[in-house]
Design a protein around this motif. Structure first.
Motif, PDB file in Angstrom:
ATOM      1  N   ALA A  25       4.958 -11.609  37.254  1.00 25.67           N
ATOM      2  CA  ALA A  25       5.011 -11.644  38.638  1.00 25.67           C
ATOM      3  C   ALA A  25       4.790 -13.188  39.160  1.00 25.67           C
ATOM      4  CB  ALA A  25       3.695 -10.891  38.846  1.00 25.67           C
ATOM      5  N   ARG A  26       4.108 -14.024  38.209  1.00 25.24           N
ATOM      6  CA  ARG A  26       3.828 -15.401  38.914  1.00 25.24           C
ATOM      7  C   ARG A  26       5.283 -16.130  38.578  1.00 25.24           C
ATOM      8  NH1 ARG A  26      -1.271 -18.331  38.254  1.00 25.24           N
ATOM      9  NH2 ARG A  26      -0.802 -20.270  39.213  1.00 25.24           N
ATOM     10  N   ILE A  27       6.159 -15.892  37.550  1.00 17.30           N
ATOM     11  CA  ILE A  27       7.455 -16.578  37.517  1.00 17.30           C
ATOM     12  C   ILE A  27       8.522 -15.899  38.139  1.00 17.30           C
ATOM     13  CG2 ILE A  27       6.558 -18.086  35.427  1.00 17.30           C
ATOM     14  CD1 ILE A  27       8.288 -16.108  33.717  1.00 17.30           C
ATOM     15  N   GLY A  28       8.272 -14.590  38.432  1.00 14.50           N
ATOM     16  CA  GLY A  28       9.392 -13.824  39.133  1.00 14.50           C
ATOM     17  C   GLY A  28      10.651 -13.521  38.200  1.00 14.50           C
ATOM     18  N   LEU A  29      10.224 -13.099  37.141  1.00 15.46           N
ATOM     19  CA  LEU A  29      11.150 -12.768  35.941  1.00 15.46           C
ATOM     20  C   LEU A  29      10.739 -11.132  35.489  1.00 15.46           C
ATOM     21  CD1 LEU A  29      12.001 -16.147  34.135  1.00 15.46           C
ATOM     22  CD2 LEU A  29      13.286 -15.131  35.964  1.00 15.46           C
ATOM     23  N   THR A  30      11.657 -10.757  34.771  1.00 16.20           N
ATOM     24  CA  THR A  30      11.405  -9.351  34.100  1.00 16.20           C
ATOM     25  C   THR A  30      11.219  -9.587  32.602  1.00 16.20           C
ATOM     26  OG1 THR A  30      12.769  -8.259  36.000  1.00 16.20           O
ATOM     27  CG2 THR A  30      12.103  -7.033  33.593  1.00 16.20           C
ATOM     28  N   PHE A  31      10.006  -9.206  32.216  1.00 17.06           N
ATOM     29  CA  PHE A  31       9.805  -9.189  30.624  1.00 17.06           C
ATOM     30  C   PHE A  31      10.604  -8.214  29.830  1.00 17.06           C
ATOM     31  CE2 PHE A  31       7.467  -7.847  27.091  1.00 17.06           C
ATOM     32  CZ  PHE A  31       7.636  -9.120  26.177  1.00 17.06           C
ATOM     33  N   THR A  32      11.419  -8.659  28.736  1.00 17.48           N
ATOM     34  CA  THR A  32      11.889  -7.853  28.011  1.00 17.48           C
ATOM     35  C   THR A  32      11.288  -7.983  26.487  1.00 17.48           C
ATOM     36  OG1 THR A  32      13.688  -9.482  27.428  1.00 17.48           O
ATOM     37  CG2 THR A  32      14.283  -7.951  29.142  1.00 17.48           C
ATOM     38  N   PRO A  33      11.495  -7.011  25.667  1.00 17.35           N
ATOM     39  CA  PRO A  33      10.660  -7.196  24.151  1.00 17.35           C
ATOM     40  C   PRO A  33      11.761  -7.976  23.321  1.00 17.35           C
ATOM     41  CG  PRO A  33      11.212  -4.858  24.805  1.00 17.35           C
ATOM     42  CD  PRO A  33      11.417  -5.702  25.918  1.00 17.35           C
ATOM     43  N   ASP A  34      12.832  -8.052  23.603  1.00 18.12           N
ATOM     44  CA  ASP A  34      13.887  -8.528  22.813  1.00 18.12           C
ATOM     45  C   ASP A  34      14.623  -9.658  23.704  1.00 18.12           C
ATOM     46  OD1 ASP A  34      13.511  -7.072  20.661  1.00 18.12           O
ATOM     47  OD2 ASP A  34      14.643  -5.473  21.543  1.00 18.12           O
ATOM     48  N   LYS A  35      14.943 -10.823  23.128  1.00 18.80           N
ATOM     49  CA  LYS A  35      15.829 -11.731  23.840  1.00 18.80           C
ATOM     50  C   LYS A  35      17.030 -11.433  24.219  1.00 18.80           C
ATOM     51  CE  LYS A  35      16.361 -16.138  25.011  1.00 18.80           C
ATOM     52  NZ  LYS A  35      15.736 -16.709  26.298  1.00 18.80           N
ATOM     53  N   GLN A  36      17.435 -11.480  25.557  1.00 17.03           N
ATOM     54  CA  GLN A  36      18.703 -10.945  26.532  1.00 17.03           C
ATOM     55  C   GLN A  36      19.244 -12.012  26.782  1.00 17.03           C
ATOM     56  OE1 GLN A  36      17.963  -7.555  28.570  1.00 17.03           O
ATOM     57  NE2 GLN A  36      16.914  -6.529  26.890  1.00 17.03           N
ATOM     58  N   ALA A  37      20.636 -11.972  27.073  1.00 17.10           N
ATOM     59  CA  ALA A  37      21.424 -12.992  27.677  1.00 17.10           C
ATOM     60  C   ALA A  37      21.481 -12.689  29.290  1.00 17.10           C
ATOM     61  CB  ALA A  37      22.934 -12.958  27.142  1.00 17.10           C
ATOM     62  N   LYS A  38      20.763 -11.772  29.624  1.00 16.24           N
ATOM     63  CA  LYS A  38      20.844 -11.203  31.008  1.00 16.24           C
ATOM     64  C   LYS A  38      19.617 -12.399  31.967  1.00 16.24           C
ATOM     65  CE  LYS A  38      19.573  -7.030  32.128  1.00 16.24           C
ATOM     66  NZ  LYS A  38      19.135  -5.788  31.984  1.00 16.24           N
ATOM     67  N   ALA A  39      20.116 -12.616  33.075  1.00 17.69           N
ATOM     68  CA  ALA A  39      19.637 -13.399  34.159  1.00 17.69           C
ATOM     69  C   ALA A  39      18.356 -12.769  34.547  1.00 17.69           C
ATOM     70  CB  ALA A  39      20.694 -13.726  35.435  1.00 17.69           C
ATOM     71  N   ASN A  40      17.289 -13.660  35.056  1.00 16.03           N
ATOM     72  CA  ASN A  40      16.141 -13.317  35.297  1.00 16.03           C
ATOM     73  C   ASN A  40      15.122 -12.150  34.563  1.00 16.03           C
ATOM     74  OD1 ASN A  40      16.623 -14.723  37.763  1.00 16.03           O
ATOM     75  ND2 ASN A  40      17.840 -12.830  38.592  1.00 16.03           N
ATOM     76  N   THR A  41      15.295 -12.600  32.988  1.00 12.42           N
ATOM     77  CA  THR A  41      14.522 -11.899  32.187  1.00 12.42           C
ATOM     78  C   THR A  41      13.948 -13.266  31.112  1.00 12.42           C
ATOM     79  OG1 THR A  41      16.502 -11.894  30.484  1.00 12.42           O
ATOM     80  CG2 THR A  41      16.044  -9.909  32.171  1.00 12.42           C
ATOM     81  N   PHE A  42      12.786 -12.543  30.394  1.00 19.87           N
ATOM     82  CA  PHE A  42      12.191 -13.811  29.620  1.00 19.87           C
ATOM     83  C   PHE A  42      11.553 -12.700  28.522  1.00 19.87           C
ATOM     84  CE2 PHE A  42       8.540 -12.705  32.253  1.00 19.87           C
ATOM     85  CZ  PHE A  42       7.307 -12.549  31.229  1.00 19.87           C
ATOM     86  N   ALA A  43      11.478 -13.241  27.421  1.00 18.79           N
ATOM     87  CA  ALA A  43      10.964 -12.618  26.135  1.00 18.79           C
ATOM     88  C   ALA A  43       9.707 -13.272  25.402  1.00 18.79           C
ATOM     89  CB  ALA A  43      12.260 -12.439  25.182  1.00 18.79           C
ATOM     90  N   PRO A  44       9.461 -12.608  24.456  1.00 20.50           N
ATOM     91  CA  PRO A  44       8.264 -13.416  23.762  1.00 20.50           C
ATOM     92  C   PRO A  44       8.609 -14.648  23.264  1.00 20.50           C
ATOM     93  CG  PRO A  44       8.288 -11.049  23.304  1.00 20.50           C
ATOM     94  CD  PRO A  44       9.345 -11.137  23.959  1.00 20.50           C
ATOM     95  N   VAL A  45       9.991 -15.070  22.659  1.00 17.25           N
ATOM     96  CA  VAL A  45      10.112 -16.304  22.028  1.00 17.25           C
ATOM     97  C   VAL A  45      10.255 -17.218  23.407  1.00 17.25           C
ATOM     98  CG1 VAL A  45      12.466 -16.024  22.271  1.00 17.25           C
ATOM     99  CG2 VAL A  45      11.758 -17.434  20.482  1.00 17.25           C
ATOM    100  N   ASP A  46      10.516 -16.800  24.354  1.00 19.41           N
ATOM    101  CA  ASP A  46      10.521 -17.689  25.449  1.00 19.41           C
ATOM    102  C   ASP A  46       9.086 -18.145  25.816  1.00 19.41           C
ATOM    103  OD1 ASP A  46      13.565 -17.531  26.150  1.00 19.41           O
ATOM    104  OD2 ASP A  46      13.028 -15.635  27.013  1.00 19.41           O
TER     105      ASP A  46
END
Length: 72
Positions: free
Chosen positions: A33-54
């Motif tokens: 919510a704070r950074i305005g991105l969607t969490f994904t459990p796996d790293k994806q090449a999709k825009a506006n997402t972040f993963a644990p590795v990030d």
């Protein structure tokens, strides 16, 4: 004979093929919510997402600088 017993799986994998992030869902929701991105459990090449590795990459990049600010 091995010097140690092989590790036994203890619920580390939901379906024995995909790892589960070891992150608090509440913390992930707050961060998303704070950074305005969607969490994904796996790293994806999709825009506006972040993963644990990030999250780990960010901590790894910022941590040395936080130590420098304490030394001053």
């Amino acid at each position: 004979m091995a010097a140690f017993a092989p590790p036994v799986a203890q619920g580390l994998f939901e379906d024995d093929t995909r790892p589960r992030p070891n992150l608090s869902p509440a913390t992930v929701q707050q961060l998303a919510a704070r950074i305005g991105l969607t969490f994904t459990p796996d790293k994806q090449a999709k825009a506006n997402t972040f993963a644990p590795v990030d999250i780990l990459d960010y901590i790894y990049a910022v941590l040395p600088f936080s130590r420098l600010s304490i030394i001053k």
